[in-house]
Write a protein that holds these residues in place. Sequence first.
Motif, PDB file in Angstrom:
ATOM      1  N   SER A  28       0.870  -1.174   0.000  1.00 32.43           N
ATOM      2  CA  SER A  28       0.000   0.000   0.000  1.00 32.43           C
ATOM      3  C   SER A  28       0.903   1.218   0.000  1.00 32.43           C
ATOM      4  O   SER A  28       1.570   1.502   0.995  1.00 32.43           O
ATOM      5  CB  SER A  28      -0.911   0.008   1.235  1.00 32.43           C
ATOM      6  OG  SER A  28      -1.758   1.150   1.250  1.00 32.43           O
ATOM      7  N   GLY A  29       0.974   1.924  -1.144  1.00 31.64           N
ATOM      8  CA  GLY A  29       1.944   3.002  -1.266  1.00 31.64           C
ATOM      9  C   GLY A  29       3.345   2.449  -1.198  1.00 31.64           C
ATOM     10  O   GLY A  29       3.726   1.592  -1.982  1.00 31.64           O
ATOM     11  N   SER A  64       3.635 -18.124  18.434  1.00 35.98           N
ATOM     12  CA  SER A  64       4.788 -18.931  18.033  1.00 35.98           C
ATOM     13  C   SER A  64       5.266 -18.576  16.630  1.00 35.98           C
ATOM     14  O   SER A  64       6.452 -18.734  16.319  1.00 35.98           O
ATOM     15  CB  SER A  64       4.449 -20.417  18.119  1.00 35.98           C
ATOM     16  OG  SER A  64       3.389 -20.752  17.230  1.00 35.98           O
ATOM     17  N   SER A  65       4.376 -18.127  15.762  1.00 37.84           N
ATOM     18  CA  SER A  65       4.738 -17.670  14.427  1.00 37.84           C
ATOM     19  C   SER A  65       3.646 -16.733  13.933  1.00 37.84           C
ATOM     20  O   SER A  65       2.549 -16.695  14.504  1.00 37.84           O
ATOM     21  CB  SER A  65       4.925 -18.841  13.455  1.00 37.84           C
ATOM     22  OG  SER A  65       3.702 -19.520  13.245  1.00 37.84           O
ATOM     23  N   SER A  66       3.940 -15.982  12.884  1.00 36.91           N
ATOM     24  CA  SER A  66       2.965 -14.996  12.407  1.00 36.91           C
ATOM     25  C   SER A  66       3.240 -14.658  10.954  1.00 36.91           C
ATOM     26  O   SER A  66       4.326 -14.926  10.423  1.00 36.91           O
ATOM     27  CB  SER A  66       3.015 -13.726  13.263  1.00 36.91           C
ATOM     28  OG  SER A  66       4.320 -13.144  13.230  1.00 36.91           O
ATOM     29  N   GLN A  67       2.259 -14.040  10.297  1.00 38.17           N
ATOM     30  CA  GLN A  67       2.393 -13.613   8.917  1.00 38.17           C
ATOM     31  C   GLN A  67       1.427 -12.454   8.664  1.00 38.17           C
ATOM     32  O   GLN A  67       0.287 -12.471   9.151  1.00 38.17           O
ATOM     33  CB  GLN A  67       2.100 -14.758   7.953  1.00 38.17           C
ATOM     34  CG  GLN A  67       2.292 -14.389   6.501  1.00 38.17           C
ATOM     35  CD  GLN A  67       2.323 -15.575   5.555  1.00 38.17           C
ATOM     36  OE1 GLN A  67       2.495 -15.400   4.354  1.00 38.17           O
ATOM     37  NE2 GLN A  67       2.178 -16.786   6.060  1.00 38.17           N
ATOM     38  N   ALA A  68       1.877 -11.446   7.923  1.00 33.42           N
ATOM     39  CA  ALA A  68       1.023 -10.329   7.519  1.00 33.42           C
ATOM     40  C   ALA A  68       0.595 -10.557   6.079  1.00 33.42           C
ATOM     41  O   ALA A  68       1.425 -10.828   5.209  1.00 33.42           O
ATOM     42  CB  ALA A  68       1.764  -9.003   7.657  1.00 33.42           C
ATOM     43  N   LEU A  69      -0.702 -10.447   5.810  1.00 34.12           N
ATOM     44  CA  LEU A  69      -1.253 -10.793   4.504  1.00 34.12           C
ATOM     45  C   LEU A  69      -1.746  -9.608   3.697  1.00 34.12           C
ATOM     46  O   LEU A  69      -1.835  -9.695   2.469  1.00 34.12           O
ATOM     47  CB  LEU A  69      -2.408 -11.791   4.679  1.00 34.12           C
ATOM     48  CG  LEU A  69      -2.054 -13.148   5.287  1.00 34.12           C
ATOM     49  CD1 LEU A  69      -3.317 -13.978   5.502  1.00 34.12           C
ATOM     50  CD2 LEU A  69      -1.064 -13.892   4.408  1.00 34.12           C
ATOM     51  N   ALA A  70      -2.108  -8.516   4.356  1.00 34.42           N
ATOM     52  CA  ALA A  70      -2.690  -7.378   3.635  1.00 34.42           C
ATOM     53  C   ALA A  70      -2.372  -6.099   4.378  1.00 34.42           C
ATOM     54  O   ALA A  70      -2.094  -6.111   5.584  1.00 34.42           O
ATOM     55  CB  ALA A  70      -4.201  -7.553   3.474  1.00 34.42           C
ATOM     56  N   ILE A  71      -2.436  -4.979   3.663  1.00 39.72           N
ATOM     57  CA  ILE A  71      -2.168  -3.673   4.270  1.00 39.72           C
ATOM     58  C   ILE A  71      -2.997  -2.606   3.584  1.00 39.72           C
ATOM     59  O   ILE A  71      -3.223  -2.660   2.368  1.00 39.72           O
ATOM     60  CB  ILE A  71      -0.657  -3.325   4.209  1.00 39.72           C
ATOM     61  CG1 ILE A  71      -0.370  -2.039   4.996  1.00 39.72           C
ATOM     62  CG2 ILE A  71      -0.156  -3.251   2.778  1.00 39.72           C
ATOM     63  CD1 ILE A  71       1.110  -1.800   5.243  1.00 39.72           C
ATOM     64  N   SER A  72      -3.468  -1.647   4.365  1.00 36.64           N
ATOM     65  CA  SER A  72      -4.164  -0.472   3.859  1.00 36.64           C
ATOM     66  C   SER A  72      -3.586   0.733   4.581  1.00 36.64           C
ATOM     67  O   SER A  72      -3.705   0.843   5.798  1.00 36.64           O
ATOM     68  CB  SER A  72      -5.675  -0.571   4.107  1.00 36.64           C
ATOM     69  OG  SER A  72      -6.335   0.597   3.670  1.00 36.64           O
ATOM     70  N   GLY A  73      -2.925   1.617   3.819  1.00 40.89           N
ATOM     71  CA  GLY A  73      -2.218   2.717   4.462  1.00 40.89           C
ATOM     72  C   GLY A  73      -1.061   2.177   5.276  1.00 40.89           C
ATOM     73  O   GLY A  73      -0.166   1.526   4.746  1.00 40.89           O
ATOM     74  N   SER A  74      -1.097   2.411   6.579  1.00 37.35           N
ATOM     75  CA  SER A  74      -0.044   1.903   7.463  1.00 37.35           C
ATOM     76  C   SER A  74      -0.552   0.815   8.403  1.00 37.35           C
ATOM     77  O   SER A  74       0.151   0.430   9.336  1.00 37.35           O
ATOM     78  CB  SER A  74       0.548   3.050   8.291  1.00 37.35           C
ATOM     79  OG  SER A  74      -0.473   3.684   9.057  1.00 37.35           O
ATOM     80  N   THR A  75      -1.770   0.321   8.165  1.00 35.81           N
ATOM     81  CA  THR A  75      -2.361  -0.714   9.015  1.00 35.81           C
ATOM     82  C   THR A  75      -2.343  -2.045   8.284  1.00 35.81           C
ATOM     83  O   THR A  75      -2.805  -2.148   7.145  1.00 35.81           O
ATOM     84  CB  THR A  75      -3.805  -0.353   9.394  1.00 35.81           C
ATOM     85  OG1 THR A  75      -3.813   0.903  10.076  1.00 35.81           O
ATOM     86  CG2 THR A  75      -4.408  -1.411  10.308  1.00 35.81           C
ATOM     87  N   ALA A  76      -1.799  -3.064   8.935  1.00 35.91           N
ATOM     88  CA  ALA A  76      -1.661  -4.382   8.329  1.00 35.91           C
ATOM     89  C   ALA A  76      -2.504  -5.403   9.076  1.00 35.91           C
ATOM     90  O   ALA A  76      -2.802  -5.237  10.265  1.00 35.91           O
ATOM     91  CB  ALA A  76      -0.195  -4.815   8.327  1.00 35.91           C
ATOM     92  N   SER A  99     -10.054   0.723   2.940  1.00 38.43           N
ATOM     93  CA  SER A  99      -9.562   2.009   3.442  1.00 38.43           C
ATOM     94  C   SER A  99     -10.382   2.547   4.604  1.00 38.43           C
ATOM     95  O   SER A  99      -9.972   3.501   5.261  1.00 38.43           O
ATOM     96  CB  SER A  99      -9.533   3.034   2.310  1.00 38.43           C
ATOM     97  OG  SER A  99     -10.835   3.308   1.840  1.00 38.43           O
ATOM     98  N   PHE A 100     -11.548   1.952   4.884  1.00 43.03           N
ATOM     99  CA  PHE A 100     -12.376   2.374   6.017  1.00 43.03           C
ATOM    100  C   PHE A 100     -12.068   1.586   7.284  1.00 43.03           C
ATOM    101  O   PHE A 100     -12.697   1.806   8.320  1.00 43.03           O
ATOM    102  CB  PHE A 100     -13.859   2.239   5.659  1.00 43.03           C
ATOM    103  CG  PHE A 100     -14.300   3.130   4.538  1.00 43.03           C
ATOM    104  CD1 PHE A 100     -14.388   4.501   4.700  1.00 43.03           C
ATOM    105  CD2 PHE A 100     -14.593   2.601   3.289  1.00 43.03           C
ATOM    106  CE1 PHE A 100     -14.774   5.326   3.660  1.00 43.03           C
ATOM    107  CE2 PHE A 100     -14.987   3.412   2.240  1.00 43.03           C
ATOM    108  CZ  PHE A 100     -15.075   4.782   2.422  1.00 43.03           C
ATOM    109  N   GLY A 101     -11.128   0.647   7.190  1.00 43.49           N
ATOM    110  CA  GLY A 101     -10.762  -0.134   8.361  1.00 43.49           C
ATOM    111  C   GLY A 101     -11.563  -1.402   8.542  1.00 43.49           C
ATOM    112  O   GLY A 101     -11.405  -2.087   9.564  1.00 43.49           O
ATOM    113  N   ASP A 102     -12.437  -1.741   7.570  1.00 43.87           N
ATOM    114  CA  ASP A 102     -13.154  -3.014   7.631  1.00 43.87           C
ATOM    115  C   ASP A 102     -12.185  -4.135   7.275  1.00 43.87           C
ATOM    116  O   ASP A 102     -11.395  -4.014   6.327  1.00 43.87           O
ATOM    117  CB  ASP A 102     -14.331  -3.037   6.661  1.00 43.87           C
ATOM    118  CG  ASP A 102     -15.324  -1.910   6.909  1.00 43.87           C
ATOM    119  OD1 ASP A 102     -15.458  -1.494   8.075  1.00 43.87           O
ATOM    120  OD2 ASP A 102     -15.950  -1.446   5.937  1.00 43.87           O
ATOM    121  N   VAL A 103     -12.256  -5.231   8.010  1.00 40.96           N
ATOM    122  CA  VAL A 103     -11.333  -6.352   7.830  1.00 40.96           C
ATOM    123  C   VAL A 103     -12.126  -7.593   7.461  1.00 40.96           C
ATOM    124  O   VAL A 103     -13.216  -7.838   7.989  1.00 40.96           O
ATOM    125  CB  VAL A 103     -10.530  -6.612   9.122  1.00 40.96           C
ATOM    126  CG1 VAL A 103      -9.608  -7.815   8.955  1.00 40.96           C
ATOM    127  CG2 VAL A 103      -9.737  -5.370   9.510  1.00 40.96           C
TER     128      VAL A 103
END
Length: 515
Positions: free
Chosen positions: A397-398, A433-445, A490-494
């Motif tokens: 995102s950007g 124990s482990s983690s992964q980031a899958l998506a981002i909008s602005g600076s929120t993942a 972009s409205f923060g809906d997940v």
Amino acid sequence: MIKTMKWLCCGLSLLTLILTFVPALASSPNVQIVGSQQSYGLLHLACDAATSGAVIQAQGIIFVEDLVLDTSTDVTLEGGFDSGFSTQNAYTILQGILTVGQGSLVVDHLSIADPKGTGYSISGTTKTSTGTVIPGVTITLSGPTVAAMATDANGKYSFTGFANGSYTLSASIDGYSFSNISLAVNNADVTGQDFTATPINPYTIYLISATAGYDMIKAFGISDTGVIAGYAHASNGLNHAALWTGGIAPYTLQDLNIQDLKLGGAYAISGSETVGAAGSNAVLWTGTTASTAVNLPVSGVGYGSDVAFGVSGNVIVGRSAAQHAMIWTGSNWTTLIDMHPAGYLNSEALGVSGANTVGDARNSNGDTHAFLWTGTTNPIRHDLTPTGYTGAANAVSGNNIVGVVFNGTANHAALWTGTTSESFVDLHPSAFSSSQALAISGSTAVGYGYLANGVTTHALLWAGSVVDLHVYLSGATVAITSSNACGMNSFGDVVGNGVDSKGKSYIIVWKRKTS
């Protein structure tokens, strides 16, 4: 008695005054900007929000913080107010350092005290119920004296220089509630005054289950209008690309299937455009029905199928049949750009934002590297993988990129803010124990983390600190045992996915409350 004083700070300055008397006043809200409806717990929060010419009013309490003004704004800070901000009859105490780098600050009824103070200390930590520390929590101490400070990066706070007596601690930060703590100082420091945060649910939770004719469903993304992209597994064993429309429950399944083949899915959505695959073709849907499908130009011969994973304007990215990262662009997406890095076995493009595309590639050693490609005509490739790690970039995102790295022991959610591996930030929360980031909008993942048992997952959100989204499912109509978060608008809906104790799948929507 301390006399009223007024002084002006300009440029670089450092002022220190030792205080011996502190009035006891109410503590919440502690600071306000005149003419604004917003209140603040600490001085620096109000100063950061103030525009030039603003008048900030603070209660006559102790603020344990360093105050730095380094913007070209002219601000007035009036201290010593009572709890209703109606009477200025005391002093505001800054127990810390005041630095004015730019602009100017006019102060009234403000004194600066020795940061160490004289007396006893009161300290503790703020954490979630899963043990994740919470930085930036405003802690207010009331009693014989009143003071406020923020927890540090490790969720810790420590008030120093306080006399014997009975005190009450309170904590506040957006998204959580806390129970007050009562304590007594009796000729000794008081430690272990720990707060456990209770999440305040900022979401309305919707659970979507498979309708007749389908036995499993999965989401991948959500648009600003609340349309969900994913797939539905039909009872006859076929995967169908699908959308769920309506924006709120009840959601309506729109089957996008155009080829009666097993491979099919809608993997990304942006505005009215959805991309994915059907059969051996990468597909664009320009609406919410199967009739709007456009087969993207075939990339060539390979042992796989063309798949589109991301869309941004007139740029679509994905993977070719030859297992190469691919861009479709130009008029009718007839311009195909193969971004496969030489020397690698296979690659894929998983997300796109403007001219930035992200994905991964696997080398001859079997190691996967996270990649950023900048530009859509002659893309420039950047290897984002830190030395000693493997990884993948899942979304962009950007200039903010998220994904996952493997450190030899566990997967860690990752953030990159530039074009080099040096911009890597490890987002992994210690409670998982482990983690992964899958998506981002602005600076929120968003993404997920595995609990210690290595089986159960919780949907996670990163916005400065990590938020366990799974805790908000406690009041849902079905008991969800595992969850992930895979898309955000972009409205923060997940949007994400979950299963119950019997393994039944659900699409989960965390819809941000507007009030």
